[in-house]
Write a protein that holds these residues in place. Structure first.
Motif, short mmCIF file in Angstrom:
data_model
loop_
_atom_site.label_atom_id
_atom_site.label_comp_id
_atom_site.label_asym_id
_atom_site.label_seq_id
_atom_site.Cartn_x
_atom_site.Cartn_y
_atom_site.Cartn_z
N ALA A 38 -17.87 -33.42 -17.32
CA ALA A 38 -19.32 -33.21 -17.30
C ALA A 38 -20.05 -34.39 -16.66
N VAL A 39 -19.55 -35.60 -16.91
CA VAL A 39 -20.20 -36.77 -16.32
C VAL A 39 -19.87 -36.90 -14.85
N ALA A 40 -18.61 -36.73 -14.48
CA ALA A 40 -18.18 -36.94 -13.09
C ALA A 40 -18.74 -35.88 -12.15
N GLN A 41 -18.99 -34.68 -12.64
CA GLN A 41 -19.50 -33.61 -11.76
C GLN A 41 -20.94 -33.80 -11.36
N GLN A 42 -21.64 -34.70 -12.00
CA GLN A 42 -23.05 -34.88 -11.63
C GLN A 42 -23.23 -35.88 -10.49
N PHE A 43 -22.13 -36.51 -10.04
CA PHE A 43 -22.22 -37.50 -8.97
C PHE A 43 -21.46 -37.03 -7.73
N ALA A 44 -22.10 -37.12 -6.58
CA ALA A 44 -21.47 -36.74 -5.31
C ALA A 44 -20.65 -37.92 -4.80
N CYS A 45 -19.50 -37.62 -4.25
CA CYS A 45 -18.64 -38.65 -3.68
C CYS A 45 -19.27 -39.15 -2.38
N TYR A 52 -27.63 -46.46 -6.58
CA TYR A 52 -27.48 -45.73 -5.32
C TYR A 52 -28.68 -44.87 -4.94
N GLY A 53 -29.57 -44.63 -5.85
CA GLY A 53 -30.69 -43.73 -5.58
C GLY A 53 -30.28 -42.29 -5.90
N GLU A 54 -31.20 -41.38 -5.68
CA GLU A 54 -30.95 -39.98 -6.03
C GLU A 54 -29.97 -39.30 -5.09
N GLU A 55 -29.59 -39.95 -4.01
CA GLU A 55 -28.64 -39.36 -3.06
C GLU A 55 -27.26 -39.16 -3.69
N ILE A 56 -26.96 -39.91 -4.75
CA ILE A 56 -25.64 -39.80 -5.36
C ILE A 56 -25.53 -38.57 -6.27
N LEU A 57 -26.63 -37.98 -6.62
CA LEU A 57 -26.61 -36.83 -7.54
C LEU A 57 -26.23 -35.55 -6.80
N THR A 58 -25.47 -34.70 -7.48
CA THR A 58 -25.12 -33.41 -6.89
C THR A 58 -26.24 -32.40 -7.05
N SER A 59 -27.07 -32.58 -8.04
CA SER A 59 -28.24 -31.71 -8.22
C SER A 59 -29.46 -32.59 -8.41
N CYS A 80 -17.67 -40.63 0.08
CA CYS A 80 -16.70 -40.76 1.18
C CYS A 80 -16.99 -39.78 2.31
N GLY A 81 -17.84 -38.79 2.05
CA GLY A 81 -18.17 -37.82 3.09
C GLY A 81 -17.46 -36.50 2.93
N CYS A 82 -16.72 -36.32 1.85
CA CYS A 82 -15.99 -35.06 1.65
C CYS A 82 -16.89 -33.93 1.19
N GLY A 83 -18.06 -34.26 0.65
CA GLY A 83 -19.00 -33.23 0.21
C GLY A 83 -18.72 -32.69 -1.17
N GLN A 84 -17.81 -33.32 -1.91
CA GLN A 84 -17.48 -32.86 -3.26
C GLN A 84 -18.04 -33.83 -4.28
N ASP A 85 -18.00 -33.39 -5.55
CA ASP A 85 -18.38 -34.32 -6.60
C ASP A 85 -17.16 -35.20 -6.94
N HIS A 86 -17.39 -36.22 -7.75
CA HIS A 86 -16.31 -37.16 -8.04
C HIS A 86 -15.20 -36.55 -8.88
N TYR A 87 -15.49 -35.50 -9.60
CA TYR A 87 -14.43 -34.87 -10.39
C TYR A 87 -13.47 -34.10 -9.47
N GLU A 88 -13.99 -33.46 -8.44
CA GLU A 88 -13.18 -32.63 -7.55
C GLU A 88 -12.56 -33.42 -6.39
N CYS A 89 -13.11 -34.57 -6.06
CA CYS A 89 -12.62 -35.34 -4.92
C CYS A 89 -11.18 -35.80 -5.18
N ASP A 90 -10.35 -35.69 -4.17
CA ASP A 90 -8.93 -36.01 -4.29
C ASP A 90 -8.72 -37.52 -4.28
#
Length: 167
Positions: A37-44, A91-98, A46-56
Motif C-alpha cells: 500500500a505504501v510503495a504503490q503510491q510512489f512512482a519510480c 521530491y515534490g508531487e511528481e513522485i506520486l502515482t496519483s 528510473c523512467g519505467c513508468g511503474q510504481d515502486h512496488y511493481e518496478c523490477d
C-alpha cells in the motif's frame, strides 16, 4: 484475607503484565500488504513508468534503495501518510502515482476534462448553426431556381416575339 490475596495477585499481574502478555512489533517485509500500500503510491524515477512496488529490482537500482528506505521507515513506526509527506517534501508531487485531492493538483487534473467538455458543447452548437444556415440556403436556392425559371421563360418569350417580328 481472601480479598487481600486476590487484590495482591491482581496488583502483581498489573505490574508485571509486560512479562505475561508479550506483544511483538510486527516486522514489515517486501511482501506485506502494508508495504504494498505504501510503495504503490510512489512512482519510480528510473523512467519505467511503474510504481515502486511493481518496478523490477533486478533492472533498477533506484527501487532497491527506495524499498529499503520504506521498510526501514515502516519498521520505525512511520505510517503511510507520514511517509507520503516526507517524500513529497523531498521530491515534490511528481513522485506520486496519483495526485493530491486538493489545491492546484486537483485543478490540474480536472481542468482538461472540463475544457474538453466545453469544446464539445461549442462544436455541437457550431455544427447546429451550420446545418440551420445550410437549410436556409437550400430554401433560398429553391426560390432562386424558381425565379431563374420564370426569368428564363420571360426571356425566351421575348426572343420568340422579336423573332416573329423580323422573320
Amino acid at each position: 484475607m481472601r480479598n487481600k490475596l486476590c487484590l495482591g495477585l491482581l496488583l502483581i499481574a498489573i505490574i508485571f503484565q509486560g512479562s505475561f502478555i508479550r506483544a511483538e512489533a510486527k516486522e514489515i517485509d517486501y511482501k506485506s500488504a502494508e508495504f504494498k500500500a505504501v510503495a504503490q503510491q510512489f512512482a519510480c524515477t528510473c523512467g519505467c513508468g511503474q510504481d515502486h512496488y511493481e518496478c523490477d529490482p533486478n533492472t533498477c537500482s533506484l527501487t532497491t534503495e527506495f524499498k529499503k528506505d520504506l521498510v526501514g521507515m515502516m519498521n520505525k513506526g512511520w505510517d503511510k501518510d507520514k511517509i507520503r509527506r516526507y517524500y513529497v517534501n523531498i521530491y515534490g508531487e511528481e513522485i506520486l502515482t496519483s495526485p493530491e485531492k486538493s489545491g492546484f493538483s486537483l485543478t490540474a487534473w480536472v481542468l482538461p476534462f472540463v475544457v474538453l467538455g466545453l469544446a464539445a458543447v461549442a462544436v455541437f452548437f457550431i455544427i447546429r448553426k451550420w446545418v440551420k444556415r445550410k437549410g436556409n440556403e437550400a430554401v433560398m436556392s429553391d426560390y432562386e431556381s424558381t425565379v431563374d425559371e420564370v426569368e428564363g421563360e420571360i426571356l425566351s418569350s421575348m426572343i420568340d416575339e422579336e423573332r416573329k417580328k423580323y422573320l
